[in-house]
Design a protein around this motif. Structure first.
Motif, PDB file in Angstrom:
ATOM      1  N   ALA A   1       0.883  -1.137  -0.216  1.00  0.00           N
ATOM      2  CA  ALA A   1       0.144  -0.166   0.051  1.00  0.00           C
ATOM      3  C   ALA A   1       0.840   1.364   0.089  1.00  0.00           C
ATOM      4  CB  ALA A   1      -0.978  -0.051   1.211  1.00  0.00           C
ATOM      5  N   LEU A   2       0.600   2.474  -0.381  1.00  0.00           N
ATOM      6  CA  LEU A   2       0.730   3.652  -0.014  1.00  0.00           C
ATOM      7  C   LEU A   2      -0.119   4.362   0.733  1.00  0.00           C
ATOM      8  CD1 LEU A   2       1.881   4.831  -3.716  1.00  0.00           C
ATOM      9  CD2 LEU A   2       3.358   4.379  -1.791  1.00  0.00           C
ATOM     10  N   ALA A   3       0.445   4.776   1.825  1.00  0.00           N
ATOM     11  CA  ALA A   3      -0.355   5.239   3.031  1.00  0.00           C
ATOM     12  C   ALA A   3       0.262   5.945   4.100  1.00  0.00           C
ATOM     13  CB  ALA A   3      -0.801   4.058   4.096  1.00  0.00           C
ATOM     14  N   PRO A   4      -0.269   6.856   4.640  1.00  0.00           N
ATOM     15  CA  PRO A   4       0.779   7.684   5.644  1.00  0.00           C
ATOM     16  C   PRO A   4       1.246   7.184   6.948  1.00  0.00           C
ATOM     17  CG  PRO A   4      -1.408   8.783   5.110  1.00  0.00           C
ATOM     18  CD  PRO A   4      -1.493   7.235   4.580  1.00  0.00           C
ATOM     19  N   SER A   5       2.079   7.733   7.576  1.00  0.00           N
ATOM     20  CA  SER A   5       2.911   7.170   8.448  1.00  0.00           C
ATOM     21  C   SER A   5       2.724   8.197   9.695  1.00  0.00           C
ATOM     22  CB  SER A   5       4.069   6.643   8.284  1.00  0.00           C
ATOM     23  OG  SER A   5       4.810   6.343   9.595  1.00  0.00           O
ATOM     24  N   VAL A   6       2.292   7.920  11.036  1.00  0.00           N
ATOM     25  CA  VAL A   6       2.357   8.540  12.034  1.00  0.00           C
ATOM     26  C   VAL A   6       3.037   7.851  13.152  1.00  0.00           C
ATOM     27  CG1 VAL A   6       1.038   9.750  14.020  1.00  0.00           C
ATOM     28  CG2 VAL A   6       0.017   9.914  11.302  1.00  0.00           C
ATOM     29  N   GLY A   7       4.311   8.225  13.607  1.00  0.00           N
ATOM     30  CA  GLY A   7       4.863   7.613  14.535  1.00  0.00           C
ATOM     31  C   GLY A   7       5.166   6.227  14.187  1.00  0.00           C
ATOM     32  N   GLY A   8       5.477   5.973  12.993  1.00  0.00           N
ATOM     33  CA  GLY A   8       6.023   4.623  12.476  1.00  0.00           C
ATOM     34  C   GLY A   8       4.757   3.694  12.427  1.00  0.00           C
ATOM     35  N   ARG A   9       3.361   4.298  12.697  1.00  0.00           N
ATOM     36  CA  ARG A   9       2.393   3.409  12.492  1.00  0.00           C
ATOM     37  C   ARG A   9       1.446   3.624  11.104  1.00  0.00           C
ATOM     38  NH1 ARG A   9       1.519   5.937  16.867  1.00  0.00           N
ATOM     39  NH2 ARG A   9      -0.452   6.711  16.302  1.00  0.00           N
ATOM     40  N   ILE A  10       1.195   2.675  10.509  1.00  0.00           N
ATOM     41  CA  ILE A  10       0.296   3.140   9.110  1.00  0.00           C
ATOM     42  C   ILE A  10      -0.919   3.350   9.595  1.00  0.00           C
ATOM     43  CG2 ILE A  10      -0.462   0.447   8.669  1.00  0.00           C
ATOM     44  CD1 ILE A  10      -0.066   0.441   5.993  1.00  0.00           C
ATOM     45  N   GLN A  11      -1.477   4.477   8.637  1.00  0.00           N
ATOM     46  CA  GLN A  11      -2.760   4.939   8.703  1.00  0.00           C
ATOM     47  C   GLN A  11      -3.660   4.347   7.440  1.00  0.00           C
ATOM     48  OE1 GLN A  11      -3.294   7.144  11.624  1.00  0.00           O
ATOM     49  NE2 GLN A  11      -1.342   5.951  12.006  1.00  0.00           N
ATOM     50  N   PRO A  12      -4.818   4.761   7.283  1.00  0.00           N
ATOM     51  CA  PRO A  12      -5.481   4.150   6.287  1.00  0.00           C
ATOM     52  C   PRO A  12      -5.027   4.554   5.002  1.00  0.00           C
ATOM     53  CG  PRO A  12      -7.097   5.043   8.010  1.00  0.00           C
ATOM     54  CD  PRO A  12      -5.554   5.168   8.376  1.00  0.00           C
ATOM     55  N   PRO A  13      -5.050   3.395   3.982  1.00  0.00           N
ATOM     56  CA  PRO A  13      -4.031   3.736   2.598  1.00  0.00           C
ATOM     57  C   PRO A  13      -5.061   4.452   1.708  1.00  0.00           C
ATOM     58  CG  PRO A  13      -5.065   1.408   2.837  1.00  0.00           C
ATOM     59  CD  PRO A  13      -5.493   2.177   4.399  1.00  0.00           C
ATOM     60  N   TYR A  14      -4.352   4.986   0.825  1.00  0.00           N
ATOM     61  CA  TYR A  14      -4.875   5.696  -0.308  1.00  0.00           C
ATOM     62  C   TYR A  14      -4.538   4.799  -1.612  1.00  0.00           C
ATOM     63  CZ  TYR A  14      -3.560  10.026   2.085  1.00  0.00           C
ATOM     64  OH  TYR A  14      -3.293  10.999   3.051  1.00  0.00           O
ATOM     65  N   LEU A  15      -3.671   3.868  -1.769  1.00  0.00           N
ATOM     66  CA  LEU A  15      -3.428   2.998  -2.807  1.00  0.00           C
ATOM     67  C   LEU A  15      -3.195   1.604  -2.289  1.00  0.00           C
ATOM     68  CD1 LEU A  15      -2.213   3.080  -6.221  1.00  0.00           C
ATOM     69  CD2 LEU A  15      -0.812   1.685  -4.585  1.00  0.00           C
ATOM     70  N   ILE A  16      -3.976   0.598  -2.560  1.00  0.00           N
ATOM     71  CA  ILE A  16      -3.381  -0.829  -2.301  1.00  0.00           C
ATOM     72  C   ILE A  16      -3.042  -1.567  -3.437  1.00  0.00           C
ATOM     73  CG2 ILE A  16      -4.742  -2.795  -1.554  1.00  0.00           C
ATOM     74  CD1 ILE A  16      -4.822  -0.974   0.336  1.00  0.00           C
ATOM     75  N   VAL A  17      -2.039  -2.557  -3.285  1.00  0.00           N
ATOM     76  CA  VAL A  17      -1.291  -3.249  -4.235  1.00  0.00           C
ATOM     77  C   VAL A  17      -1.825  -4.717  -3.915  1.00  0.00           C
ATOM     78  CG1 VAL A  17       0.724  -3.721  -5.385  1.00  0.00           C
ATOM     79  CG2 VAL A  17       0.190  -1.361  -4.499  1.00  0.00           C
ATOM     80  N   HIS A  18      -2.119  -5.245  -4.942  1.00  0.00           N
ATOM     81  CA  HIS A  18      -2.290  -6.833  -4.945  1.00  0.00           C
ATOM     82  C   HIS A  18      -1.370  -7.539  -5.911  1.00  0.00           C
ATOM     83  CE1 HIS A  18      -4.408 -10.745  -4.076  1.00  0.00           C
ATOM     84  NE2 HIS A  18      -4.107 -10.707  -5.456  1.00  0.00           N
ATOM     85  N   GLU A  19      -0.703  -8.343  -5.434  1.00  0.00           N
ATOM     86  CA  GLU A  19       0.272  -9.032  -6.402  1.00  0.00           C
ATOM     87  C   GLU A  19      -0.421 -10.619  -6.658  1.00  0.00           C
ATOM     88  OE1 GLU A  19       4.894 -10.705  -6.923  1.00  0.00           O
ATOM     89  OE2 GLU A  19       3.963 -10.516  -4.669  1.00  0.00           O
ATOM     90  N   ALA A  20      -0.719 -10.709  -8.078  1.00  0.00           N
ATOM     91  CA  ALA A  20      -1.525 -11.876  -8.496  1.00  0.00           C
ATOM     92  C   ALA A  20      -0.722 -13.390  -7.947  1.00  0.00           C
ATOM     93  CB  ALA A  20      -1.655 -12.139  -9.783  1.00  0.00           C
ATOM     94  N   LYS A  21      -1.459 -13.989  -7.451  1.00  0.00           N
ATOM     95  CA  LYS A  21      -0.810 -15.625  -7.154  1.00  0.00           C
ATOM     96  C   LYS A  21      -0.823 -16.413  -8.549  1.00  0.00           C
ATOM     97  CE  LYS A  21      -0.388 -14.062  -3.004  1.00  0.00           C
ATOM     98  NZ  LYS A  21      -0.509 -12.607  -3.345  1.00  0.00           N
TER      99      LYS A  21
END
Length: 217
Positions: free
Chosen positions: A107-127
């Motif tokens: 994902a691309l998402a903000p970080s606050v204090g090293g913790r992930i916040q709700p993401p803007y973009l999700i990435v799925h790698e096909a199995k």
């Protein structure tokens, strides 16, 4: 109320849970996102990544190796301010009539204090494999979960979340808009991009990623 793992989701299941509308978006939709220039440093790093990918037999490598060599490094080039590239992102959402849970590949998402916040973009790698689920519908579920997390935080009527699924070094982007989130039948509008090749169209991929980050910042 049933909770679905992302790997369980099919088109039939999703259509029973939400009002799903899909369309192939016009090329201009994604071309308009390819205007952000790359810095000299970004171009140098991208040239190295392209050269490395060109020399490897990516389709024969396992998913973890492809992710490390070809996908995650390009996500990192889109980092800006508090927005970071993440891997192994747990997602959980509780809609009024169903739940979703699982882990997104990235994902691309903000970080606050090293913790992930709700993401803007999700990435799925096909199995891979004949029994592997369709990556589109797993990604749709992950986008729905991310939209719920963002809605829980800001309560905006519509939640726009981007996503992409990758097959080897090929990327396909998704623009998702989720509305009526608090209703028994949320609406989910999806626009799909064309497929972008990670070697020959790497600059375009990174420009789209950077545009998505800039849009939310």
């Amino acid at each position: 109320m049933r909770t679905y793992r992302f790997s369980e989701l099919t088109e039939e299941t999703l259509r029973a849970l939400v009002t799903l509308e899909e369309e192939d978006s016009a090329a201009e939709t994604w071309e308009d996102m390819q205007t952000i220039p790359l810095t000299r440093e970004e171009s140098v790093l991208l040239d190295y990544l392209k050269s490395d990918m060109h020399q490897r037999h990516l389709p024969l490598m396992n998913e973890a190796t492809v992710w490390t060599r070809a996908i995650y490094p390009m996500l990192r080039l889109a980092e800006q301010g508090p927005v970071l590239a993440w891997a192994g992102v747990p997602l959980k959402a509780t809609y009024p009539t169903f739940g979703l849970e699982g882990e997104a590949d990235g994902a691309l998402a903000p970080s606050v204090g090293g913790r992930i916040q709700p993401p803007y973009l999700i990435v799925h790698e096909a199995k891979r494999g004949v029994d592997a689920p369709n990556p589109q519908f797993q990604l749709y579920g992950e986008i729905l979960a991310a939209a719920w997390l963002n809605w829980e935080r800001d309560a905006h009527t519509e939640q726009e979340i981007f996503g992409c699924y990758t097959i080897a070094d090929n990327w396909t982007f998704v623009q998702g808009v989720v509305s009526d989130i608090a209703s028994d039948n949320p609406a989910f509008a999806v626009r799909l991009s064309k497929r972008y090749n990670g070697i020959f169209e790497a600059e375009r991929i990174v420009q789209i990623l950077k545009a998505i980050v800039a849009k939310h910042l």
